[in-house]
Design an enzyme around this catalytic site. Structure first.
Site, short mmCIF file in Angstrom:
data_model
loop_
_atom_site.label_atom_id
_atom_site.label_comp_id
_atom_site.label_asym_id
_atom_site.label_seq_id
_atom_site.Cartn_x
_atom_site.Cartn_y
_atom_site.Cartn_z
N TYR A 150 0.85 -1.21 0.00
CA TYR A 150 0.00 0.00 0.00
C TYR A 150 0.88 1.25 0.00
O TYR A 150 0.66 2.18 -0.79
CB TYR A 150 -0.92 -0.02 1.22
CG TYR A 150 -1.54 1.31 1.56
CD1 TYR A 150 -2.66 1.78 0.88
CD2 TYR A 150 -1.02 2.11 2.59
CE1 TYR A 150 -3.24 3.01 1.20
CE2 TYR A 150 -1.59 3.33 2.91
CZ TYR A 150 -2.70 3.78 2.22
OH TYR A 150 -3.26 5.00 2.54
P1 NAD Z 1 -12.17 4.82 2.58
O1 NAD Z 1 -11.93 3.45 2.09
O2 NAD Z 1 -13.20 5.02 3.63
O3 NAD Z 1 -12.51 5.77 1.36
C1 NAD Z 1 -11.98 5.58 0.05
C2 NAD Z 1 -13.14 5.60 -0.94
O4 NAD Z 1 -12.60 5.50 -2.26
C3 NAD Z 1 -14.11 4.42 -0.76
O5 NAD Z 1 -15.44 4.88 -0.57
C4 NAD Z 1 -13.95 3.62 -2.04
O6 NAD Z 1 -15.16 2.99 -2.47
C5 NAD Z 1 -13.46 4.68 -3.03
N1 NAD Z 1 -12.69 4.09 -4.14
C6 NAD Z 1 -11.67 3.20 -4.02
N2 NAD Z 1 -11.22 2.86 -5.23
C7 NAD Z 1 -11.96 3.55 -6.13
C8 NAD Z 1 -11.96 3.61 -7.55
N3 NAD Z 1 -11.14 2.82 -8.29
N4 NAD Z 1 -12.83 4.45 -8.16
C9 NAD Z 1 -13.68 5.22 -7.42
N5 NAD Z 1 -13.74 5.17 -6.08
C10 NAD Z 1 -12.87 4.35 -5.43
O7 NAD Z 1 -10.75 5.37 3.09
P2 NAD Z 1 -10.36 6.66 3.95
O8 NAD Z 1 -9.81 6.17 5.23
O9 NAD Z 1 -11.46 7.66 3.92
O10 NAD Z 1 -9.14 7.21 3.10
C11 NAD Z 1 -9.29 8.28 2.16
C12 NAD Z 1 -7.95 8.58 1.52
O11 NAD Z 1 -7.00 8.98 2.51
C13 NAD Z 1 -7.31 7.37 0.83
O12 NAD Z 1 -6.62 7.84 -0.30
C14 NAD Z 1 -6.33 6.85 1.85
O13 NAD Z 1 -5.28 6.13 1.25
C15 NAD Z 1 -5.84 8.15 2.47
N6 NAD Z 1 -5.33 8.02 3.82
C16 NAD Z 1 -6.15 7.63 4.84
C17 NAD Z 1 -5.66 7.55 6.13
C18 NAD Z 1 -6.51 7.14 7.28
O14 NAD Z 1 -5.97 7.06 8.40
N7 NAD Z 1 -7.81 6.90 7.11
C19 NAD Z 1 -4.31 7.87 6.38
C20 NAD Z 1 -3.49 8.21 5.30
C21 NAD Z 1 -4.01 8.31 4.04
C1 UGA Z 2 -3.78 4.07 8.95
C2 UGA Z 2 -4.72 3.81 7.76
O1 UGA Z 2 -5.41 2.58 7.94
C3 UGA Z 2 -4.00 3.77 6.45
O2 UGA Z 2 -4.96 3.79 5.40
C4 UGA Z 2 -3.12 4.97 6.35
O3 UGA Z 2 -2.45 5.07 5.18
C5 UGA Z 2 -2.17 5.06 7.52
O4 UGA Z 2 -2.96 5.15 8.72
C6 UGA Z 2 -1.30 6.28 7.47
O5 UGA Z 2 -1.11 6.97 8.47
O6 UGA Z 2 -0.76 6.55 6.41
P1 UGA Z 2 -2.62 2.48 10.67
O7 UGA Z 2 -1.66 3.44 11.30
O8 UGA Z 2 -2.19 1.07 10.58
O9 UGA Z 2 -3.00 2.91 9.19
O10 UGA Z 2 -4.00 2.68 11.48
P2 UGA Z 2 -4.91 1.65 12.27
O11 UGA Z 2 -5.47 0.63 11.34
O12 UGA Z 2 -5.88 2.44 13.08
O13 UGA Z 2 -3.87 0.91 13.25
C7 UGA Z 2 -3.23 1.60 14.31
C8 UGA Z 2 -2.44 0.58 15.11
O14 UGA Z 2 -3.38 -0.32 15.72
C9 UGA Z 2 -1.49 -0.27 14.27
O15 UGA Z 2 -0.30 -0.48 14.94
C10 UGA Z 2 -2.24 -1.60 14.14
O16 UGA Z 2 -1.40 -2.71 14.08
C11 UGA Z 2 -3.04 -1.65 15.42
N1 UGA Z 2 -4.27 -2.48 15.26
C12 UGA Z 2 -5.14 -2.24 14.26
C13 UGA Z 2 -4.49 -3.49 16.16
O17 UGA Z 2 -3.70 -3.72 17.07
N2 UGA Z 2 -5.62 -4.25 16.02
C14 UGA Z 2 -6.54 -4.03 15.04
O18 UGA Z 2 -7.56 -4.75 14.97
C15 UGA Z 2 -6.30 -2.99 14.13
#
Ligand code: NAD
Ligand code: UGA
Length: 314
Positions: A150
């Protein structure tokens, strides 16, 4: 009135962003493919409120399927590109082609169309591009070294954007979000699993010994940074967006039990491949250049997430 395209508008952050833009008086065209990374019914529920708004239009479309339909960018002043297949730990093995489609091919289609029409973009990148970072707090010029497929697709997307910016005049700001949380958080993420286990009963499995830490970022803060980046005029810059709330999973579990007044059944399992040990953003660039600072600390943000599932102590 400004009109924006929000890709991934049915997702956790995208739906929150769309709401905020509509509240500010903008028109929003939302695109989402409702991919199977998690259940469609959750995404439908997330986008329900904005769907009723007269200034919102939803287009169901797979951005990885080829060139962007012309109608999507008609009259659009800016593109917020959030669509992606998220999830660090799920990106190994047979899932990888879906990551290539939703992250790389989709980004390619969006940058081609934005560059051709001269429409500025903000791109949702990720702290995962740093891997186990070479320095803490991690500044944007720290050498990227993702340790998950990823993270590799997010870094490749940043490079694709840089290439189009250099030779095709694309204007884009990339934001490296650090673990975003709050109401509507994805069901594969730690906090949502914790609050749902507290609300409905159930066990939470910690991957590893719980000493891993994250710079957790509240969703309203991530959305404010995203809008600030568009308002400033996308510039080719890359910014860390970190909430300034570093905590270990053990800290989080203790805080959640205190805020909910309930005790959680916790099991400690194995670390999962792709999981970094620690994140901590140096967010001074976005603070100095865009005047963005996080406004929510972990206590208030977690309280909001607990309240959304009815598990906050009264
Ligand atoms: P999410 O999965 O809730 O939202 C992503 C949305 O994109 C989904 O609704 C999905 O259906 C849509 N999507 C995926 N592929 C697609 C495609 N090919 N065409 C059209 N739509 C598509 O995820 P999120 O947590 O809201 O993340 C949003 C963005 O932020 C992502 O780019 C993710 O990588 C990035 N991001 C999230 C986090 C986090 O902690 N949530 C951290 C770092 C980066
Ligand atoms: C999150 C998002 O899921 C990614 O999409 C994103 O890109 C990433 O942040 C980012 O900062 O770029 P992550 O930090 O792994 O990734 O967030 P969580 O899924 O909330 O996990 C946080 C911590 O909890 C991790 O160490 C994970 O191993 C732990 N975890 C998660 C557990 O111990 N149990 C679980 O069931 C889920």
């Amino acid at each position: 009135m400004s009109r924006y395209l929000v890709t991934g508008c049915a997702g956790f952050i995208g739906s929150t962003l769309a709401e905020s833009l509509l509240d500010d008086g903008a028109e929003v065209v939302g695109v989402d493919a409702f991919t199977d990374y998690y259940e469609r019914r959750r995404k439908e529920a997330q986008v329900e409120a904005v769907r009723k708004h007269p200034a919102f239009r939803l287009v169901e479309h797979d951005l990885g399927a080829g060139a962007l339909p012309d109608s999507l960018l008609e009259g659009v002043d800016g593109v917020f590109h959030l669509a992606a297949r998220p999830g660090v730990r799920a990106s190994w093995g047979a899932a990888f082609p879906a990551y290539l489609n939703d992250n790389l091919a989709a980004t390619h289609a969006v940058v081609e169309a934005s560059a051709a029409r001269g429409v500025p973009m903000v791109f949702a990148s990720s702290s995962s591009i740093y891997g186990d970072a070479l320095a803490y707090p991690t500044s944007e010029d720290t050498r990227p070294a993702p340790i998950s497929p990823y993270g590799v697709t997010k870094l490749a997307s940043e490079h694709l954007i840089a290439a189009y910016s250099r030779d095709f005049g694309l204007k884009c700001t990339a934001l490296r979000y650090f673990t975003v949380y709050g109401p509507r958080q994805r069901p594969d993420m730690a906090f949502q699993r914790i609050v749902e286990a507290l609300a409905a009963g159930g066990r939470f499995e910690v991957y590893g010994d719980g000493t891993q830490s994250r710079d957790f970022t509240y969703v309203a803060d991530a959305v404010a940074a995203t809008i600030a980046a568009m308002d400033a005029g996308p510039s080719g810059r890359t910014y860390n967006v970190g909430g300034g709330s570093e905590a270990t999973m053990r800290d989080v579990l203790a805080l959640v039990e205190e805020l909910s007044g309930r005790s959680l059944e916790v099991r400690y399992g194995e670390r999962v491949a792709g999981d970094v040990r620690r994140t901590l953003a140096d967010a001074s660039s976005i603070r100095d250049e865009l005047e963005w600072e996080p406004r929510f600390d972990l206590r208030s943000g977690l309280a909001a997430q607990l309240e959304a599932v009815g598990a906050l102590a009264s």
